[in-house]
Design an enzyme around this catalytic site. Structure first.
Site, PDB file in Angstrom:
ATOM      1  N   ASN A  23      86.620 125.351 128.019  1.00 12.20           N
ATOM      2  CA  ASN A  23      85.403 124.760 128.604  1.00 12.20           C
ATOM      3  C   ASN A  23      84.543 124.141 127.509  1.00 12.20           C
ATOM      4  O   ASN A  23      84.348 124.737 126.443  1.00 12.20           O
ATOM      5  CB  ASN A  23      84.624 125.901 129.284  1.00 12.20           C
ATOM      6  CG  ASN A  23      83.500 125.437 130.177  1.00 12.20           C
ATOM      7  OD1 ASN A  23      83.716 124.624 131.083  1.00 12.20           O
ATOM      8  ND2 ASN A  23      82.291 125.944 129.952  1.00 12.20           N
ATOM      9  N   GLU A  50      83.179 125.761 124.058  1.00 12.00           N
ATOM     10  CA  GLU A  50      82.485 124.936 123.048  1.00 12.00           C
ATOM     11  C   GLU A  50      82.999 125.108 121.627  1.00 12.00           C
ATOM     12  O   GLU A  50      82.217 125.280 120.691  1.00 12.00           O
ATOM     13  CB  GLU A  50      80.985 125.237 123.095  1.00 12.00           C
ATOM     14  CG  GLU A  50      80.371 124.983 124.461  1.00 12.00           C
ATOM     15  CD  GLU A  50      78.853 125.215 124.484  1.00 12.00           C
ATOM     16  OE1 GLU A  50      78.311 125.759 123.508  1.00 12.00           O
ATOM     17  OE2 GLU A  50      78.233 124.849 125.497  1.00 12.00           O
ATOM     18  N   GLU A  79      79.679 123.074 134.974  1.00 10.21           N
ATOM     19  CA  GLU A  79      78.243 123.362 134.776  1.00 10.21           C
ATOM     20  C   GLU A  79      77.415 122.131 135.111  1.00 10.21           C
ATOM     21  O   GLU A  79      76.447 121.800 134.412  1.00 10.21           O
ATOM     22  CB  GLU A  79      77.991 123.789 133.324  1.00 10.21           C
ATOM     23  CG  GLU A  79      78.833 124.966 132.880  1.00 10.21           C
ATOM     24  CD  GLU A  79      78.515 125.457 131.466  1.00 10.21           C
ATOM     25  OE1 GLU A  79      77.469 125.077 130.895  1.00 10.21           O
ATOM     26  OE2 GLU A  79      79.331 126.235 130.929  1.00 10.21           O
TER      27      GLU A  79
HETATM   28  C1  XIL Z   1      72.775 128.632 129.252  1.00  9.44           C
HETATM   29  C2  XIL Z   1      72.021 129.385 130.323  1.00  9.44           C
HETATM   30  O1  XIL Z   1      71.858 128.555 131.440  1.00  9.44           O
HETATM   31  C3  XIL Z   1      70.673 129.824 129.792  1.00  9.44           C
HETATM   32  O2  XIL Z   1      70.037 130.696 130.714  1.00  9.44           O
HETATM   33  C4  XIL Z   1      70.823 130.540 128.459  1.00  9.44           C
HETATM   34  O3  XIL Z   1      69.549 130.803 127.912  1.00  9.44           O
HETATM   35  C5  XIL Z   1      71.628 129.710 127.485  1.00  9.44           C
HETATM   36  O4  XIL Z   1      72.876 129.376 128.065  1.00  9.44           O
HETATM   37  N1  XIL Z   1      76.764 125.740 128.041  1.00  9.44           N
HETATM   38  C6  XIL Z   1      77.239 126.918 128.553  1.00  9.44           C
HETATM   39  C7  XIL Z   1      76.322 127.819 129.281  1.00  9.44           C
HETATM   40  O5  XIL Z   1      78.447 127.159 128.500  1.00  9.44           O
HETATM   41  O6  XIL Z   1      76.641 129.171 129.083  1.00  9.44           O
HETATM   42  C8  XIL Z   1      74.891 127.591 128.894  1.00  9.44           C
HETATM   43  O7  XIL Z   1      74.084 128.394 129.738  1.00  9.44           O
HETATM   44  C9  XIL Z   1      74.545 126.123 129.002  1.00  9.44           C
HETATM   45  C10 XIL Z   1      75.396 125.304 128.085  1.00  9.44           C
END
Ligand code: XIL
Length: 356
Positions: free
Chosen positions: A214, A173, A280
């Site tokens: 990512n 990100e 994801e």
């Molecule tokens: C999220 C998790 O699912 C949660 O449990 C946590 O509180 C916050 O992070 N992008 C990502 C992930 O790369 O690491 C994130 O995961 C969701 C968005």
């Protein structure tokens, strides 16, 4: 089935002509049994779980896993049955693995890696460098001190897991949602080269792991953010910065919907000479609408030879970080949703372009 029977009967016909009628009938019955057996074997090899079906197409099917759910029998039952790749949901993030500077804590992440290894699953490491979920001490650093802390963090964590990680999300990100530039963050303020330094550091620590960039909102080919990431990857490839894959988080909802040009985006990234992974995936919604979108995502990945796998961001809707959107493949009781069936059917359908 019809085809098999027809072909079986046809191949018999020459011999059958010289035999008495009863023998022909019993031979036909035998052929029918063989044909039925072949048909069963064919449908079984088409796969009855997400992982097996994806493997038939040369891909993996993964899920995010939370270490504290590995004592939940329903959760583990689905995990072990359906998935052949896992991503620790939070346990490999900077705040989890280096809560105090120079003091590393791997207990929870190690539990997930051990579970994966014991059950024949691979691991996507997530994530080495990210503006979010940093420990407080890192949030308070800047400049050279932060850059050195980042490099040390990557080196230590990637070395600890060396040889156990299929792919690392090295940087997560790093781009702004609009404007086509980088996201402002403490890491970005250490200098624009922080991303390539992160990749070179990860390569040195674990040369066998695939190294991924990512991000989210990089699904729609026309969006500025997608173009910005594409241009960075193109530049990295041109200059020999070690990058092997691009992860599209693909958290879809009404504000960030599945785009009709998703396959184009996957194809264009892959054409740069990197693997593409859906890292994801979750799709808010329900019923047949949600199922159709899930099926579309799977078909898009299968259509792109370098789309090597799909990971959903949790198992049951109740496990999701966006639980109210019921975005996953299993309901809160662990039952398969229509979205599950759509994914499995799409994986089992023909017409794939296998990875090279
Ligand atoms: C999220 C998790 O699912 C949660 O449990 C946590 O509180 C916050 O992070 N992008 C990502 C992930 O790369 O690491 C994130 O995961 C969701 C968005």
């Amino acid at each position: 089935m019809d085809k098999l029977l027809a072909r079986g009967s046809g191949s018999l016909s020459a011999a059958a002509r010289s035999r008495p009628r009863t023998a022909v009938v019993s031979m036909m019955a035998g052929v029918a049994v063989i044909a039925a057996t072949v048909a069963v074997a064919t449908s079984a090899s088409a796969g009855t779980t997400l992982g097996a079906s994806a493997a038939e197409k040369g891909r993996y099917f993964g899920t995010a896993v939370a270490a504290n759910k590995l004592s939940d029998a329903t959760y583990v039952g689905i995990l072990n049955r359906e998935f052949n790749m896992v991503t620790p949901e939070n346990e490999m993030k900077w705040d989890a693995t280096e809560p105090s500077q120079g003091q590393f804590s791997y207990t929870s992440a190690d539990r997930i890696v051990s579970h994966a290894q014991a059950n024949g699953m691979r691991v996507r490491g997530h994530a080495l460098a990210w503006h979010s979920q940093q420990p407080g001490w890192a949030q308070n650093l800047s400049g050279t001190a932060l850059r050195q802390a980042m490099v040390n963090h990557i080196t230590q964590v990637a070395t600890h897991y060396k040889g156990k990680i299929y792919a690392w999300d090295v940087v997560n990100e790093a781009f702004a949602d609009s404007g086509g530039g980088r996201r402002d963050s403490n890491l970005q303020r250490t200098g624009n080269d922080w991303i390539e330094v992160a990749f070179r550091t990860a390569r040195a620590a674990d040369p066998a792991a695939k190294l991924c960039y990512n991000d989210y909102n990089t699904d729609n080919w026309t969006w500025e953010k997608t173009q910005a990431v594409y241009n960075m990857v193109k530049d990295f490839k041109a200059r020999g910065v070690p990058i092997d894959c691009v992860g599209l988080q693909s958290h879809f909802n009404s504000g960030s919907p599945y785009p009709s040009n998703y396959r184009t985006t996957l194809q264009n990234f892959a054409a740069l000479g990197v693997d593409v992974q859906i890292t994801e995936l979750d799709i808010e919604g329900s019923g047949s609408t949600q199922a159709t979108t899930y099926g579309n995502v799977v078909r898009d990945c299968l259509a792109v030879s370098r789309c090597t796998g799909i990971t959903v961001w949790g198992i049951r809707d109740t496990d999701s970080w966006r639980a109210s959107g019921t975005p996953l493949l299993f309901d809160g009781n662990g039952n398969k949703k229509p979205a599950y069936t759509a994914v499995l059917d799409a994986l089992n359908a023909g017409g794939t372009t296998p990875p090279p």
